[in-house]
Design a protein around this motif. Structure first.
Motif, PDB file in Angstrom:
ATOM      1  N   ASP A  98       3.737  -1.431 -13.091  1.00  0.00           N
ATOM      2  CA  ASP A  98       5.049  -0.802 -13.242  1.00  0.00           C
ATOM      3  C   ASP A  98       5.676  -0.471 -11.891  1.00  0.00           C
ATOM      4  O   ASP A  98       6.857  -0.721 -11.669  1.00  0.00           O
ATOM      5  N   VAL A  99       4.880   0.121 -10.982  1.00  0.00           N
ATOM      6  CA  VAL A  99       5.427   0.518  -9.687  1.00  0.00           C
ATOM      7  C   VAL A  99       5.882  -0.710  -8.894  1.00  0.00           C
ATOM      8  O   VAL A  99       6.980  -0.731  -8.341  1.00  0.00           O
ATOM      9  N   LEU A 100       5.062  -1.737  -8.876  1.00  0.00           N
ATOM     10  CA  LEU A 100       5.448  -2.929  -8.106  1.00  0.00           C
ATOM     11  C   LEU A 100       6.630  -3.641  -8.756  1.00  0.00           C
ATOM     12  O   LEU A 100       7.520  -4.134  -8.052  1.00  0.00           O
ATOM     13  N   ASN A 101       6.683  -3.645 -10.083  1.00  0.00           N
ATOM     14  CA  ASN A 101       7.861  -4.202 -10.774  1.00  0.00           C
ATOM     15  C   ASN A 101       9.129  -3.476 -10.343  1.00  0.00           C
ATOM     16  O   ASN A 101      10.167  -4.089 -10.133  1.00  0.00           O
ATOM     17  N   SER A 102       9.014  -2.151 -10.185  1.00  0.00           N
ATOM     18  CA  SER A 102      10.201  -1.357  -9.852  1.00  0.00           C
ATOM     19  C   SER A 102      10.733  -1.689  -8.458  1.00  0.00           C
ATOM     20  O   SER A 102      11.871  -1.384  -8.135  1.00  0.00           O
ATOM     21  N   TYR A 103       9.891  -2.305  -7.618  1.00  0.00           N
ATOM     22  CA  TYR A 103      10.352  -2.743  -6.298  1.00  0.00           C
ATOM     23  C   TYR A 103      10.725  -4.229  -6.314  1.00  0.00           C
ATOM     24  O   TYR A 103      10.841  -4.863  -5.276  1.00  0.00           O
ATOM     25  N   GLY A 104      10.885  -4.783  -7.493  1.00  0.00           N
ATOM     26  CA  GLY A 104      11.362  -6.158  -7.597  1.00  0.00           C
ATOM     27  C   GLY A 104      10.282  -7.228  -7.555  1.00  0.00           C
ATOM     28  O   GLY A 104      10.587  -8.411  -7.476  1.00  0.00           O
ATOM     29  N   ILE A 105       9.016  -6.818  -7.601  1.00  0.00           N
ATOM     30  CA  ILE A 105       7.952  -7.831  -7.651  1.00  0.00           C
ATOM     31  C   ILE A 105       7.634  -8.083  -9.121  1.00  0.00           C
ATOM     32  O   ILE A 105       7.075  -7.232  -9.814  1.00  0.00           O
ATOM     33  N   ASP A 106       8.049  -9.258  -9.578  1.00  0.00           N
ATOM     34  CA  ASP A 106       7.924  -9.526 -11.016  1.00  0.00           C
ATOM     35  C   ASP A 106       6.560 -10.066 -11.415  1.00  0.00           C
ATOM     36  O   ASP A 106       6.136  -9.918 -12.554  1.00  0.00           O
ATOM     37  N   HIS A 107       5.889 -10.694 -10.451  1.00  0.00           N
ATOM     38  CA  HIS A 107       4.599 -11.281 -10.803  1.00  0.00           C
ATOM     39  C   HIS A 107       3.471 -10.458 -10.185  1.00  0.00           C
ATOM     40  O   HIS A 107       3.192 -10.581  -9.002  1.00  0.00           O
ATOM     41  N   LEU A 163       0.830  -1.213   0.000  1.00  0.00           N
ATOM     42  CA  LEU A 163       0.000   0.000   0.000  1.00  0.00           C
ATOM     43  C   LEU A 163       0.860   1.257   0.000  1.00  0.00           C
ATOM     44  O   LEU A 163       0.547   2.241  -0.663  1.00  0.00           O
ATOM     45  N   GLU A 164       1.973   1.205   0.738  1.00  0.00           N
ATOM     46  CA  GLU A 164       2.882   2.349   0.782  1.00  0.00           C
ATOM     47  C   GLU A 164       3.473   2.610  -0.611  1.00  0.00           C
ATOM     48  O   GLU A 164       3.531   3.740  -1.070  1.00  0.00           O
ATOM     49  N   TRP A 165       3.885   1.539  -1.281  1.00  0.00           N
ATOM     50  CA  TRP A 165       4.419   1.696  -2.636  1.00  0.00           C
ATOM     51  C   TRP A 165       3.341   2.215  -3.592  1.00  0.00           C
ATOM     52  O   TRP A 165       3.603   3.042  -4.450  1.00  0.00           O
ATOM     53  N   LEU A 166       2.132   1.693  -3.416  1.00  0.00           N
ATOM     54  CA  LEU A 166       1.052   2.089  -4.345  1.00  0.00           C
ATOM     55  C   LEU A 166       0.621   3.546  -4.152  1.00  0.00           C
ATOM     56  O   LEU A 166      -0.090   4.097  -4.973  1.00  0.00           O
ATOM     57  N   ASP A 167       1.077   4.165  -3.054  1.00  0.00           N
ATOM     58  CA  ASP A 167       0.776   5.581  -2.851  1.00  0.00           C
ATOM     59  C   ASP A 167       1.336   6.424  -3.998  1.00  0.00           C
ATOM     60  O   ASP A 167       0.875   7.535  -4.262  1.00  0.00           O
ATOM     61  N   ALA A 168       2.331   5.880  -4.701  1.00  0.00           N
ATOM     62  CA  ALA A 168       2.933   6.603  -5.830  1.00  0.00           C
ATOM     63  C   ALA A 168       2.062   6.543  -7.081  1.00  0.00           C
ATOM     64  O   ALA A 168       2.279   7.300  -8.027  1.00  0.00           O
ATOM     65  N   VAL A 169       1.058   5.643  -7.099  1.00  0.00           N
ATOM     66  CA  VAL A 169       0.220   5.530  -8.300  1.00  0.00           C
ATOM     67  C   VAL A 169      -0.956   6.491  -8.171  1.00  0.00           C
ATOM     68  O   VAL A 169      -1.794   6.361  -7.279  1.00  0.00           O
ATOM     69  N   LYS A 170      -0.998   7.475  -9.059  1.00  0.00           N
ATOM     70  CA  LYS A 170      -2.032   8.515  -8.964  1.00  0.00           C
ATOM     71  C   LYS A 170      -3.145   8.271  -9.984  1.00  0.00           C
ATOM     72  O   LYS A 170      -2.931   7.620 -11.007  1.00  0.00           O
ATOM     73  N   ASP A 171      -4.291   8.850  -9.716  1.00  0.00           N
ATOM     74  CA  ASP A 171      -5.383   8.858 -10.676  1.00  0.00           C
ATOM     75  C   ASP A 171      -4.924   9.684 -11.886  1.00  0.00           C
ATOM     76  O   ASP A 171      -4.564  10.850 -11.723  1.00  0.00           O
TER      77      ASP A 171
END
Lengths: 160, 251
Positions: free
Chosen positions: A64-73, A9-17
């Protein structure tokens, strides 16, 4: 490192509408579930409006954001199981909307009547001496209002 | 679950939303006021989006992809009621059609929030909130122009009388009416029609418009079984023109 829901959730804070770039999807309230299975993350989201054209952009941004933190799937699922209503916008999200010049939607009992669209607080001067011009604005989720005090026309993220 | 009955219901609803959405979009750039231009454009976006969600549900039940269903059929394969396909005409006709159709669809989705088919009940709950803005818009204008000047009242009255037989066609019974009701998928067209009559009567009674005796009118049936007016095929051709140039294109 063990990934937690809080971390995601903290990482997803970077994803904006995409249409309101100051508001994160988390604060908008459209992220309804996060399921972590080892290194696989499934994010469930629900659109604000059924015909929201921004949904594919949002799905891609989440991946894209989660990939950038190393989550590939990353799987992003769109579901109506927990459907969105404007009460789900967080207090932080409401403040971000107001600072952006967009009146936040009033909290409601899920039965939206025309009454609650009147006298919306003007995001420019704070007056409630305002009138609804039209319940349809530049995007499906906005209505247009006019402030009788500061004479500004403003938009509201409309209650649904 | 009687899947054939469910699909028949979903197809007619999806086709209604797509075709009325397309007609609404024809007001883009043509509205009598900027606000009305935006209103019909926004409602078009909502309705086409709702049709997509319904086609997606059909896809999950084994039907083709939404784009294929929307853009590769001919008029006689559509199940929309003929009211939705009639040309926009002048603003008074569009407004009356918007009022008559959207009131019915609002009630349809309200009823479907209780559907025994859970995905449909969830989607209906969502769509119900959006449609409320559409009926709010229709009711506001009908009340205002329905009691304004002699010209506005006469125009709306003429359009009302023209549109009503087609509006009654919304409720053309499905061949699976009993199955849908018995399985709790949908309360049925007859229940919908009764509620619709009471709601339009309530709004029209606040205006100078007169609702004719509906029992004397002959409903325009046929749309649900693919028998359309001559206006649908040109609409379908225009709507699918770009898609058909290159059906395999990646967007």
């Amino acid at each position: 490192m063990q990934i937690t829901e809080e971390q995601i959730l903290e990482w997803l804070d970077a994803v904006k509408d995409p249409e309101i770039p100051v508001l994160s999807l988390v604060d908008l309230g459209v992220i309804t579930d996060i399921d972590i299975d080892d290194h696989r993350v499934r994010v469930t989201m629900t659109p604000t409006f059924v015909g929201c054209p921004a949904i594919d952009y949002m799905k891609q941004d989440i991946t894209d954001v989660l990939n950038s933190y190393g989550i590939d799937h990353v799987d992003v699922e769109v579901s109506f199981e927990k459907s969105w209503n404007s009460n789900m916008i967080t207090d932080k999200g409401r403040k971000a909307l107001k600072d952006f010049g967009l009146a936040p939607p009033p909290k409601h009992n899920l039965i939206v009547d025309i009454d609650i669209l009147e006298n919306i607080e003007c995001p420019n001067c704070g007056s409630t001496n305002t009138v609804l011009n039209t319940p349809f604005g530049p995007t499906a989720c906005r209505s247009i209002h006019h402030c009788n005090d500061c004479k500004e026309t403003f938009e509201q993220f409309k209650p649904v | 679950m009687n899947e054939t009955a469910l699909k028949e219901l979903l197809y007619k609803m999806a086709d209604d939303q797509l075709i009325i959405g397309h007609r609404n979009s024809e007001w883009t750039g043509m509205g009598p006021l900027l606000e009305e231009d935006i209103a019909f454009s926004s409602m078009a976006q909502d309705k086409v989006g709702q049709s997509h969600a319904l086609y997606q549900m059909l896809h999950s039940l084994g039907e083709s992809e939404p784009d294929t269903v929307a853009f590769t059929r001919n008029a006689e394969q559509f199940h929309n009621c003929t009211l939705t396909e009639l040309p926009n005409g002048e603003y008074d006709f569009s407004l009356i059609r918007h009022f008559l159709f959207d009131t019915a669809e609002a009630i349809r989705f309200e009823l479907l929030t209780e559907s025994s088919y859970a995905p449909l009940a969830q989607l209906a709950k969502k769509i119900q909130g959006e449609i409320r803005y559409h009926t709010m818009h229709a009711n506001a204008w009908i009340k205002q122009l329905g009691s304004a000047t002699e010209e506005s009242v006469n125009r709306l009255q003429t359009s009302l009388e023209k549109a009503l037989p087609y509006a009654l066609g919304i409720f053309e019974p499905s061949p699976y009416e009993q199955e849908l009701i018995a399985e709790g998928i949908f309360a049925g067209e007859e229940v919908l029609k009764e509620k619709w009559i009471s709601r339009i009567t309530e709004i029209l009674s606040q205006t100078s418009l007169q609702l004719p005796d509906l029992s004397t009118l002959k409903p325009e049936f046929g749309g649900r079984t693919g028998q359309h007016t001559e206006h649908l095929q040109p609409l379908v051709e225009e709507m699918s023109e770009v898609f058909r140039i290159d059906p395999g294109a990646e967007w």
